[in-house]
Write a protein that holds these residues in place. Structure first.
Motif, mmCIF file in Angstrom:
data_model
loop_
_atom_site.group_PDB
_atom_site.id
_atom_site.type_symbol
_atom_site.label_atom_id
_atom_site.label_comp_id
_atom_site.label_asym_id
_atom_site.label_seq_id
_atom_site.Cartn_x
_atom_site.Cartn_y
_atom_site.Cartn_z
ATOM 1 N N ARG A 1 9.603 -9.930 -3.324
ATOM 2 C CA ARG A 1 8.415 -8.898 -3.157
ATOM 3 C C ARG A 1 8.711 -7.792 -2.556
ATOM 4 O O ARG A 1 8.021 -6.756 -2.640
ATOM 5 N N VAL A 2 9.861 -7.763 -1.685
ATOM 6 C CA VAL A 2 10.511 -6.266 -1.220
ATOM 7 C C VAL A 2 11.678 -6.131 -1.245
ATOM 8 O O VAL A 2 12.528 -7.039 -1.837
ATOM 9 N N GLU A 3 12.199 -4.752 -1.424
ATOM 10 C CA GLU A 3 13.670 -4.373 -1.513
ATOM 11 C C GLU A 3 13.964 -3.759 -0.209
ATOM 12 O O GLU A 3 12.972 -3.172 0.623
ATOM 13 N N ILE A 4 15.093 -4.062 0.243
ATOM 14 C CA ILE A 4 15.498 -3.162 1.788
ATOM 15 C C ILE A 4 16.757 -2.547 1.444
ATOM 16 O O ILE A 4 17.503 -2.605 0.607
ATOM 17 N N GLN B 1 0.841 -1.301 0.028
ATOM 18 C CA GLN B 1 0.052 0.099 0.119
ATOM 19 C C GLN B 1 1.056 1.267 0.046
ATOM 20 O O GLN B 1 0.299 2.342 -0.146
ATOM 21 N N ARG B 2 2.301 0.949 0.297
ATOM 22 C CA ARG B 2 3.045 2.360 0.218
ATOM 23 C C ARG B 2 3.719 2.330 -0.939
ATOM 24 O O ARG B 2 3.919 1.450 -1.766
ATOM 25 N N LEU B 3 4.227 3.748 -1.092
ATOM 26 C CA LEU B 3 4.813 3.924 -2.712
ATOM 27 C C LEU B 3 6.129 3.947 -2.141
ATOM 28 O O LEU B 3 7.195 3.788 -3.164
ATOM 29 N N PRO C 1 18.452 2.806 10.735
ATOM 30 C CA PRO C 1 17.246 2.503 10.409
ATOM 31 C C PRO C 1 17.073 1.683 9.200
ATOM 32 O O PRO C 1 17.877 1.728 8.057
ATOM 33 N N ILE C 2 16.001 0.518 9.002
ATOM 34 C CA ILE C 2 16.046 -0.333 8.024
ATOM 35 C C ILE C 2 14.751 0.162 7.392
ATOM 36 O O ILE C 2 13.654 0.451 7.798
ATOM 37 N N PHE C 3 14.844 0.367 5.952
ATOM 38 C CA PHE C 3 13.823 0.653 5.120
ATOM 39 C C PHE C 3 13.642 -0.095 4.134
ATOM 40 O O PHE C 3 14.304 -1.089 3.797
ATOM 41 N N LEU C 4 12.066 -0.423 3.643
ATOM 42 C CA LEU C 4 11.799 -1.227 2.846
ATOM 43 C C LEU C 4 10.666 -0.839 1.737
ATOM 44 O O LEU C 4 10.013 -0.090 2.420
ATOM 45 N N ARG C 5 10.581 -1.256 0.561
ATOM 46 C CA ARG C 5 9.618 -0.977 -0.221
ATOM 47 C C ARG C 5 8.992 -2.036 -1.114
ATOM 48 O O ARG C 5 9.867 -2.871 -1.033
#
Lengths: 263, 213, 213
Positions: free
Chosen positions: A238-241, A199-201, A249-253
């Motif tokens: 399905r995601v990138e980190i 749901q996030r961009l 901080p760890i980010f993903l999208r």
């Protein structure tokens, strides 16, 4: 019993070197012991003993033993060397004497022999006493003094009823209710993160996928499960980190978002 | 050997013991078991009149704390019977009843009269013989006849001392099941423990309540 | 308890033992171990004059085949020494103490507490581990702490059993103890040398090989 009983008197019985030496060094408890026996063989009061004569006897004995090619313990030889030195010092004119004077050394030896002799006599006198179990006897079959321990049992009414309560509780038919423990399972986390990330961009911090208001043990569990879920989703493509540095901080999208961005 | 040492004692002329008597005395004292006359004769020599010696010793020791006695042809010294109370002293020790003892006692108190098998059925655990012995030794439990069922098992009940010790005027004073439940005493131990744990858990999470945002 | 009886007996020349004496006698007789005065007092009660009772018993038994003896503050009955020939058991002789053991025991007894190095200084030879072990196993010697010098060596002393076994009331009863002390033979060589040197300084000359008493 005399202390000399089990020891041959070397210098009185028609001695032959062979006889003497066959019994030799096992019979003595070291050089001082040998010296004391030699001193006693002079048959004079230990206080009157001639140290020079004693030295000669000892040296003669050691020489005899060495002639018989007996192995001599080092301490016998050390004593022999020391006595030889003492003898020569005693023969020198007094003016040339060094400190400690040979007289002092001789006196020291003398005192040591006296003390050993005294203890040997004392030991013999001690062992010759009326000894319990050998000469005098305790009572053969004593009744013994017995102490009867009477137990005064202690228990309170509360203990009693508490015990009964426990018995009843333990054996009453129970319906097992598994207490819900404050954890977020991996499956939950997978579903939650997988759903939310789509749901996030943009890049979003991992922590923002945690349910609202969780803290304490549940919070830690949710964080750990979400982290593992994130790795699993990344593996599935399905995601990138993204993480800038260690502990940063760890980010993903969502990987789909990334693809869209590229295309 | 001994000088004739006369001494007036209880109007009897008492002579100091001679070496035969003394030898007999020492032999009886030191022996690990009672001695027969033949054994004593062997030890002391045929010249010694063992019988007379024993009679003399028995008389010497008559009023003392030690007596010379004969049992089945064997002689030995023993402490005077009236001194036994000094040699076997009682020492009272306070001891706490074990958990098994406590539970068994409670079951008897609530269900009496009750057999051992019934106690075990209620406890769900076997009851060792020692447990019932301790309760009987404490004076709180007594056998109360047999149950008229196959095997006629012994049944147990509490004693008046039980009521006294626990400050009860009768067994009816024991709290009933409802009282126990109200006091939280009917909760199994492990569940109660878990309740406690959860409680502290929420407490601690409240304390360090800073969330991870 | 028997006060009336006691009063009557007081009028007789030789008094039969009262119950206090008899109790003391029975306790000493029945005990498997020698008893201290404190133990006897505990057994008989504070009202009993244990010291007087022991004195009385010791006197009663003085000429008999059994004697009451004190060993290091502990009391027990044992057979009279002159009866040894009747009672001696041969097997005891076979376990003879070695000469090293005998000397070591004497050194510990006369010098206690004493370290192994001090024993070795007197004997002029190392003390084998076995020697001290044998003495400790016999129950005659025990470690008695450490000497507060560099290395903190263990020191050894004799036990109450040592006194009991060798028939000594106290260490003062060790044969020749007073003579040895008077002759200075219990002090270390160094100390004795110092004394001697001072003496010879004033006497101005020293004859070779002459000690002094």
């Amino acid at each position: 019993m005399t202390p000399d009983e089990d020891m041959p008197d070397l210098f009185d019985t028609g001695r032959s070197a062979g006889e003497v030496l066959t019994v030799s060094f096992d019979s003595w408890e070291g050089p001082l012991d040998l010296l004391l026996n030699l001193a006693r063989s002079q048959k004079v009061d230990l206080r009157e003993i001639s140290i020079t004569e004693l030295v000669e006897q000892y040296l003669a004995f050691i020489k005899g033993a060495r002639d018989m090619k007996l192995e001599l313990a080092a301490d016998y030889l050390v004593m022999a060397a020391w006595l030889a030195y003492l003898k020569s010092a005693l023969l020198l004119p007094k003016a040339q004497q060094e400190d400690p004077s040979p007289e002092e050394m001789a006196m020291r030896l003398h005192l040591r022999l006296q003390r050993l002799s005294a203890m040997r006599d004392c030991g013999a006198r001690l062992l010759a006493r009326d000894r319990l179990g050998r000469d005098v006897f305790p009572r053969g079959a004593p009744e013994g003094l017995t102490v009867n321990r009477i137990s005064l049992w202690q228990a309170g009414l509360y203990d009693l009823i508490a015990a009964y309560g426990q018995v009843k509780a333990r054996n009453r038919p129970v319906t097992h209710v598994v207490a819900r423990r404050p954890v977020m399972t991996l499956e939950e986390a997978l579903a939650r993160v997988g759903q939310l990330v789509g749901q996030r961009l943009d890049w979003v911090r991992l922590e923002s996928f945690l349910p609202d208001g969780v803290s304490g043990a549940l919070g830690r569990s949710a964080l750990a499960s979400s982290f593992v879920a994130m790795l699993e989703l990344a593996k599935q493509g399905r995601v990138e980190i993204q993480q800038e540095a260690i502990f940063a901080p760890i980010f993903l999208r969502s990987a789909a978002v990334a693809e869209d961005a590229l295309s | 050997m001994n000088t004739i040492e006369h001494e007036v004692q209880d109007n009897i002329i008492s002579v100091a013991p001679d070496d035969d008597i003394r030898g007999l005395e020492a032999a009886l004292f030191a022996s690990t078991e009672p001695l027969t006359i033949a054994q004593m004769r062997q030890m002391l020599g045929d010249a010694v009149d063992v019988g007379a010696g024993l009679a003399r010793l028995q008389q010497d020791y008559a009023g003392r704390g030690i007596n010379l006695v004969e049992r089945g042809g064997r002689w030995h010294f023993e402490t005077a019977p009236d001194m036994a109370h000094l040699l076997r002293r009682d020492r009272e020790e306070s001891r706490k009843l074990s958990r098994a003892g406590m539970e068994t006692l409670a079951i008897i108190a609530y269900h009496e009269p009750v057999s051992r098998a019934e106690i075990e059925a209620i406890r769900g655990v076997q009851v060792g013989k020692g447990t019932l012995d301790v309760l009987m030794e404490a004076g709180w439990v007594r056998p109360a006849g047999r149950r008229e069922v196959p095997g006629r098992p012994l049944i147990y009940a509490t004693t008046p001392e039980f009521l006294t010790h626990f400050g009860l005027s009768s067994r009816r004073d024991l709290p009933g099941m409802e009282d126990l439940r109200a006091a939280g005493l009917l909760e199994p131990v492990d569940l109660a423990m878990e309740g406690l744990m959860q409680q502290t858990d929420t407490e601690s999470s409240l304390e360090n309540g800073e969330g991870d945002g």
